[in-house]
Design a protein around this motif. Structure first.
Motif, short mmCIF file in Angstrom:
data_model
loop_
_atom_site.label_atom_id
_atom_site.label_comp_id
_atom_site.label_asym_id
_atom_site.label_seq_id
_atom_site.Cartn_x
_atom_site.Cartn_y
_atom_site.Cartn_z
N GLN A 48 -4.45 7.56 1.56
CA GLN A 48 -5.57 6.62 1.31
C GLN A 48 -7.03 6.26 1.25
OE1 GLN A 48 -4.11 6.93 -2.60
NE2 GLN A 48 -5.46 8.72 -3.65
N ILE A 49 -6.45 5.47 2.64
CA ILE A 49 -6.86 3.49 2.75
C ILE A 49 -8.19 4.39 3.84
CG2 ILE A 49 -5.82 2.95 4.28
CD1 ILE A 49 -6.42 0.26 3.13
N ILE A 105 -6.94 -3.44 6.85
CA ILE A 105 -7.82 -2.24 7.49
C ILE A 105 -8.13 -1.79 8.65
CG2 ILE A 105 -10.74 -1.30 7.31
CD1 ILE A 105 -10.40 -4.03 4.97
N VAL A 106 -7.57 -0.85 9.29
CA VAL A 106 -7.34 -0.51 10.39
C VAL A 106 -8.50 0.29 11.73
CG1 VAL A 106 -5.90 0.95 11.98
CG2 VAL A 106 -5.15 0.33 10.14
N LEU A 109 1.48 -1.65 -0.23
CA LEU A 109 -0.26 -0.16 0.62
C LEU A 109 0.88 1.55 -0.51
CD1 LEU A 109 -3.02 -0.96 2.13
CD2 LEU A 109 -2.84 -1.26 -0.24
N LYS A 110 1.81 0.86 0.81
CA LYS A 110 2.81 1.76 0.46
C LYS A 110 3.51 2.51 -0.85
CE LYS A 110 4.61 1.99 5.35
NZ LYS A 110 5.75 1.34 6.46
N PHE A 124 -8.49 -2.06 -3.70
CA PHE A 124 -8.06 -0.97 -2.60
C PHE A 124 -8.18 0.44 -3.63
CE2 PHE A 124 -7.19 -3.17 1.25
CZ PHE A 124 -8.35 -3.45 1.50
N LYS A 125 -6.85 0.21 -4.92
CA LYS A 125 -6.43 1.00 -5.79
C LYS A 125 -7.78 1.42 -6.38
CE LYS A 125 -3.81 3.02 -8.81
NZ LYS A 125 -3.61 4.67 -8.31
N ILE A 126 -8.75 0.28 -6.94
CA ILE A 126 -9.67 0.33 -7.50
C ILE A 126 -11.17 1.91 -6.49
CG2 ILE A 126 -12.08 -0.56 -8.82
CD1 ILE A 126 -10.09 -2.29 -9.51
#
Length: 300
Positions: free
Chosen positions: A64-65, A184-185, A56-57, A157-159
Protein backbone atom coordinates in the motif's frame (compact mmCIF):
# COMPACT_ATOMS: atom_id res chain seq x y z
CA UNK A 1 -4.21 -10.68 31.31
CA UNK A 2 -1.09 -9.79 29.34
CA UNK A 3 0.01 -6.25 28.54
CA UNK A 4 -1.37 -6.54 24.99
CA UNK A 5 -4.79 -7.32 26.44
CA UNK A 6 -4.65 -4.22 28.61
CA UNK A 7 -3.59 -2.08 25.67
CA UNK A 8 -6.42 -3.43 23.54
CA UNK A 9 -8.98 -2.65 26.23
CA UNK A 10 -7.82 0.96 26.32
CA UNK A 11 -8.13 1.59 22.61
CA UNK A 12 -11.46 -0.19 22.29
CA UNK A 13 -12.93 2.12 24.94
CA UNK A 14 -11.94 5.59 23.75
CA UNK A 15 -14.04 7.14 26.54
CA UNK A 16 -11.38 6.17 29.06
CA UNK A 17 -9.69 9.44 30.08
CA UNK A 18 -6.33 7.73 30.55
CA UNK A 19 -6.19 6.16 27.07
CA UNK A 20 -4.17 9.00 25.54
CA UNK A 21 -1.92 9.09 28.58
CA UNK A 22 -1.46 5.33 28.24
CA UNK A 23 -0.47 5.77 24.60
CA UNK A 24 2.12 8.35 25.60
CA UNK A 25 3.51 5.96 28.23
CA UNK A 26 3.74 3.26 25.58
CA UNK A 27 5.57 5.65 23.25
CA UNK A 28 7.99 6.60 26.02
CA UNK A 29 8.91 2.94 26.44
CA UNK A 30 10.28 2.99 22.87
CA UNK A 31 12.95 5.61 23.57
CA UNK A 32 16.41 4.11 23.13
CA UNK A 33 19.89 5.49 23.80
CA UNK A 34 21.78 5.53 20.50
CA UNK A 35 25.50 4.79 20.63
CA UNK A 36 28.20 6.70 18.81
CA UNK A 37 28.41 6.09 15.11
CA UNK A 38 24.66 5.97 14.61
CA UNK A 39 24.25 2.38 15.85
CA UNK A 40 21.30 1.92 18.16
CA UNK A 41 20.91 -0.41 21.09
CA UNK A 42 17.77 -1.96 19.62
CA UNK A 43 19.38 -5.31 18.82
CA UNK A 44 18.04 -8.01 16.52
CA UNK A 45 19.42 -9.36 13.28
CA UNK A 46 18.03 -6.72 10.90
CA UNK A 47 19.42 -3.37 9.83
CA UNK A 48 17.25 -0.32 10.47
CA UNK A 49 15.74 -0.24 6.98
CA UNK A 50 15.26 -4.01 6.96
CA UNK A 51 13.38 -3.66 10.25
CA UNK A 52 11.24 -0.91 8.72
CA UNK A 53 10.34 -3.21 5.83
CA UNK A 54 9.43 -5.99 8.26
CA UNK A 55 7.23 -3.68 10.32
CA UNK A 56 5.41 -2.56 7.17
CA UNK A 57 4.86 -6.21 6.22
CA UNK A 58 3.47 -6.99 9.68
CA UNK A 59 0.95 -4.16 9.30
CA UNK A 60 0.07 -5.11 5.73
CA UNK A 61 1.35 -1.77 4.44
CA UNK A 62 4.25 -2.94 2.29
CA UNK A 63 2.33 -2.82 -1.00
CA UNK A 64 0.00 0.00 0.00
CA UNK A 65 2.89 2.38 0.66
CA UNK A 66 3.69 2.18 -3.04
CA UNK A 67 0.39 3.90 -3.71
CA UNK A 68 1.34 6.98 -1.68
CA UNK A 69 2.42 9.82 -3.97
CA UNK A 70 5.31 11.04 -1.83
CA UNK A 71 7.47 14.15 -1.71
CA UNK A 72 10.58 13.20 0.32
CA UNK A 73 12.72 15.99 1.79
CA UNK A 74 16.15 15.86 3.46
CA UNK A 75 18.62 18.58 4.44
CA UNK A 76 20.18 20.42 7.36
CA UNK A 77 18.25 23.69 7.49
CA UNK A 78 14.76 24.36 6.19
CA UNK A 79 13.41 20.81 5.91
CA UNK A 80 10.34 21.52 7.99
CA UNK A 81 9.66 24.85 6.29
CA UNK A 82 9.99 23.36 2.82
CA UNK A 83 7.62 20.53 3.73
CA UNK A 84 5.15 22.97 5.27
CA UNK A 85 5.20 25.21 2.18
CA UNK A 86 4.76 22.18 -0.09
CA UNK A 87 1.79 20.96 1.92
CA UNK A 88 0.14 24.38 1.85
CA UNK A 89 0.61 24.77 -1.92
CA UNK A 90 -0.89 21.38 -2.78
CA UNK A 91 -3.71 21.78 -0.27
CA UNK A 92 -4.59 25.12 -1.91
CA UNK A 93 -4.63 23.26 -5.23
CA UNK A 94 -7.42 21.08 -3.83
CA UNK A 95 -5.50 17.95 -2.88
CA UNK A 96 -5.92 15.98 0.34
CA UNK A 97 -2.54 16.28 2.02
CA UNK A 98 -0.61 14.32 4.61
CA UNK A 99 2.43 15.91 6.31
CA UNK A 100 4.94 14.09 8.55
CA UNK A 101 7.55 16.26 10.28
CA UNK A 102 9.71 16.17 13.38
CA UNK A 103 10.30 16.91 16.15
CA UNK A 104 7.13 18.02 17.93
CA UNK A 105 7.09 20.86 20.45
CA UNK A 106 4.22 19.98 22.78
CA UNK A 107 2.15 17.07 21.49
CA UNK A 108 3.30 14.15 19.33
CA UNK A 109 0.22 14.63 17.14
CA UNK A 110 1.88 17.75 15.72
CA UNK A 111 3.99 15.41 13.59
CA UNK A 112 0.97 14.07 11.68
CA UNK A 113 -1.13 16.56 9.75
CA UNK A 114 -4.06 15.89 7.47
CA UNK A 115 -5.10 18.82 5.28
CA UNK A 116 -2.99 21.16 7.39
CA UNK A 117 -4.45 20.14 10.75
CA UNK A 118 -2.82 17.85 13.30
CA UNK A 119 -4.58 14.52 13.51
CA UNK A 120 -7.44 14.34 15.98
CA UNK A 121 -6.93 12.54 19.26
CA UNK A 122 -9.55 9.91 18.42
CA UNK A 123 -7.97 9.05 15.08
CA UNK A 124 -4.48 9.11 16.55
CA UNK A 125 -5.49 6.61 19.25
CA UNK A 126 -7.20 4.33 16.75
CA UNK A 127 -4.22 4.14 14.41
CA UNK A 128 -1.71 4.10 17.27
CA UNK A 129 -3.22 1.06 18.99
CA UNK A 130 -3.77 -0.77 15.72
CA UNK A 131 -0.04 -0.43 14.99
CA UNK A 132 1.01 -1.07 18.57
CA UNK A 133 -1.05 -4.23 19.11
CA UNK A 134 -0.15 -5.73 15.74
CA UNK A 135 3.58 -5.07 16.15
CA UNK A 136 3.68 -6.22 19.78
CA UNK A 137 2.19 -9.56 18.79
CA UNK A 138 4.90 -10.15 16.18
CA UNK A 139 8.09 -9.02 17.96
CA UNK A 140 10.81 -11.62 18.38
CA UNK A 141 14.41 -11.79 19.50
CA UNK A 142 15.41 -11.18 15.89
CA UNK A 143 12.83 -8.42 15.28
CA UNK A 144 12.42 -6.37 18.47
CA UNK A 145 9.80 -3.67 18.93
CA UNK A 146 10.45 -0.54 16.90
CA UNK A 147 12.31 2.29 18.64
CA UNK A 148 10.49 5.61 18.86
CA UNK A 149 11.20 7.30 15.52
CA UNK A 150 10.76 4.08 13.55
CA UNK A 151 7.41 3.49 15.20
CA UNK A 152 6.30 7.06 14.47
CA UNK A 153 7.39 6.70 10.84
CA UNK A 154 5.44 3.48 10.43
CA UNK A 155 2.48 5.16 12.12
CA UNK A 156 2.68 8.06 9.65
CA UNK A 157 2.44 5.65 6.73
CA UNK A 158 -0.48 3.88 8.41
CA UNK A 159 -2.29 7.20 8.94
CA UNK A 160 -1.74 8.51 5.41
CA UNK A 161 -2.78 5.25 3.76
CA UNK A 162 -5.87 4.93 5.97
CA UNK A 163 -6.83 8.57 5.43
CA UNK A 164 -6.41 8.17 1.65
CA UNK A 165 -4.32 11.30 1.15
CA UNK A 166 -3.55 12.42 -2.41
CA UNK A 167 -0.01 13.43 -1.47
CA UNK A 168 2.25 12.56 1.47
CA UNK A 169 5.04 15.03 2.29
CA UNK A 170 7.67 13.23 4.37
CA UNK A 171 10.50 14.98 6.21
CA UNK A 172 13.65 12.97 6.84
CA UNK A 173 14.47 12.60 10.52
CA UNK A 174 18.27 12.42 10.47
CA UNK A 175 20.64 12.19 7.51
CA UNK A 176 19.07 10.32 4.63
CA UNK A 177 20.77 7.07 3.68
CA UNK A 178 19.99 5.26 6.94
CA UNK A 179 16.98 7.28 8.02
CA UNK A 180 13.81 5.35 8.81
CA UNK A 181 11.89 7.30 6.17
CA UNK A 182 14.26 5.99 3.49
CA UNK A 183 12.19 2.83 3.32
CA UNK A 184 10.35 4.83 0.63
CA UNK A 185 11.26 3.15 -2.65
CA UNK A 186 9.54 5.30 -5.26
CA UNK A 187 8.75 8.85 -4.23
CA UNK A 188 7.37 11.16 -6.89
CA UNK A 189 10.14 13.71 -6.25
CA UNK A 190 12.92 14.34 -3.71
CA UNK A 191 14.25 17.57 -2.23
CA UNK A 192 17.49 18.55 -0.48
CA UNK A 193 17.42 21.80 1.51
CA UNK A 194 20.43 23.89 2.57
CA UNK A 195 23.26 21.75 3.93
CA UNK A 196 25.56 22.46 6.85
CA UNK A 197 27.37 20.72 9.68
CA UNK A 198 24.92 18.68 11.73
CA UNK A 199 25.00 15.40 13.66
CA UNK A 200 28.69 15.09 12.79
CA UNK A 201 29.15 12.11 15.14
CA UNK A 202 26.80 10.15 12.87
CA UNK A 203 26.97 11.78 9.45
CA UNK A 204 30.66 12.70 9.29
CA UNK A 205 32.74 15.78 10.01
CA UNK A 206 32.94 17.23 6.50
CA UNK A 207 30.25 18.89 4.41
CA UNK A 208 30.91 16.37 1.65
CA UNK A 209 30.26 13.40 3.95
CA UNK A 210 27.06 15.00 5.23
CA UNK A 211 25.90 15.74 1.67
CA UNK A 212 26.51 12.09 0.76
CA UNK A 213 24.21 10.95 3.58
CA UNK A 214 21.50 13.43 2.59
CA UNK A 215 21.72 12.34 -1.06
CA UNK A 216 20.97 8.81 0.13
CA UNK A 217 17.27 9.54 -0.45
CA UNK A 218 17.88 9.85 -4.21
CA UNK A 219 16.17 7.04 -6.12
CA UNK A 220 17.10 5.90 -9.64
CA UNK A 221 15.62 8.18 -12.29
CA UNK A 222 13.37 9.99 -9.78
CA UNK A 223 13.67 13.80 -10.17
CA UNK A 224 15.31 15.71 -7.35
CA UNK A 225 15.70 19.39 -6.51
CA UNK A 226 18.06 21.23 -4.24
CA UNK A 227 18.90 24.85 -3.43
CA UNK A 228 22.17 26.73 -4.06
CA UNK A 229 24.83 24.96 -1.96
CA UNK A 230 28.51 25.44 -1.12
CA UNK A 231 30.62 23.72 -3.78
CA UNK A 232 31.82 21.00 -1.38
CA UNK A 233 28.22 19.91 -0.86
CA UNK A 234 26.98 20.52 -4.40
CA UNK A 235 29.78 18.47 -5.96
CA UNK A 236 28.77 15.44 -3.89
CA UNK A 237 25.06 15.89 -4.63
CA UNK A 238 25.80 16.04 -8.36
CA UNK A 239 28.05 12.98 -8.13
CA UNK A 240 25.44 10.95 -6.25
CA UNK A 241 22.74 12.06 -8.70
CA UNK A 242 24.87 10.97 -11.67
CA UNK A 243 25.47 7.57 -10.06
CA UNK A 244 21.74 6.94 -9.81
CA UNK A 245 20.76 8.67 -13.05
CA UNK A 246 18.76 11.21 -11.06
CA UNK A 247 17.70 14.42 -12.84
CA UNK A 248 18.95 16.98 -10.31
CA UNK A 249 17.97 20.64 -10.62
CA UNK A 250 18.71 23.70 -8.49
CA UNK A 251 15.55 25.55 -7.50
CA UNK A 252 15.79 29.33 -7.61
CA UNK A 253 14.69 31.26 -4.50
CA UNK A 254 11.43 33.15 -4.82
CA UNK A 255 11.87 36.80 -5.74
CA UNK A 256 10.44 38.80 -2.85
CA UNK A 257 10.27 41.90 -5.08
CA UNK A 258 7.46 40.23 -7.02
CA UNK A 259 5.33 39.64 -3.94
CA UNK A 260 3.87 43.17 -4.05
CA UNK A 261 3.60 43.43 -0.27
CA UNK A 262 2.39 39.89 0.28
CA UNK A 263 4.06 37.88 3.03
CA UNK A 264 5.12 34.25 3.21
CA UNK A 265 3.50 32.19 5.92
CA UNK A 266 6.88 31.89 7.64
CA UNK A 267 9.13 34.88 8.37
CA UNK A 268 12.78 35.38 7.45
CA UNK A 269 14.62 36.03 4.19
CA UNK A 270 15.90 32.42 4.12
CA UNK A 271 12.29 31.28 3.72
CA UNK A 272 12.34 32.53 0.13
CA UNK A 273 14.93 29.81 -0.54
CA UNK A 274 12.76 27.16 1.12
CA UNK A 275 9.62 28.41 -0.63
CA UNK A 276 11.40 28.35 -3.99
CA UNK A 277 12.34 24.72 -3.42
CA UNK A 278 8.77 23.91 -2.37
CA UNK A 279 7.38 25.48 -5.55
CA UNK A 280 9.73 23.35 -7.70
CA UNK A 281 8.83 20.19 -5.77
CA UNK A 282 5.11 20.85 -6.12
CA UNK A 283 5.32 21.69 -9.82
CA UNK A 284 7.23 18.45 -10.44
CA UNK A 285 4.73 16.50 -8.32
CA UNK A 286 1.81 17.94 -10.29
CA UNK A 287 3.48 17.12 -13.59
CA UNK A 288 4.54 13.57 -12.69
CA UNK A 289 1.13 12.67 -11.21
CA UNK A 290 -0.74 13.97 -14.26
CA UNK A 291 -2.36 16.84 -12.39
CA UNK A 292 -0.59 19.84 -13.94
CA UNK A 293 -2.82 20.18 -17.00
CA UNK A 294 -5.95 19.20 -15.06
CA UNK A 295 -5.24 21.94 -12.51
CA UNK A 296 -5.03 24.68 -15.10
CA UNK A 297 -7.99 23.34 -17.05
CA UNK A 298 -10.01 23.71 -13.87
CA UNK A 299 -8.72 27.24 -13.37
CA UNK A 300 -9.69 28.11 -16.91
Amino acid sequence: MGSNGVVKEYWQDSSLPSSYETAMEALSSLITNPKRGGKSSVGGTYTKLERMSEYLKILGLEEQIEGLKIIHVAGTKGKGSTCTFSEAILRECGFRTGLFTSPHLIDVRERFRINGLEISEDKFLRYFWECWNCMKEKVTEHLPMAPLFQFLTVLAFKIFISEKVDVAIIEVGLGGTNDSTNVIVQPVVCGITSLGMDHTEILGDTLGQIASHKAGIFKPQIPAFTVPQLSEAMDVLVERADERKVPLNVAAPLDNKKFDGLKLGLSGDHQFINAGLAVSLCKCWLQRTGNWEKLFQNVG
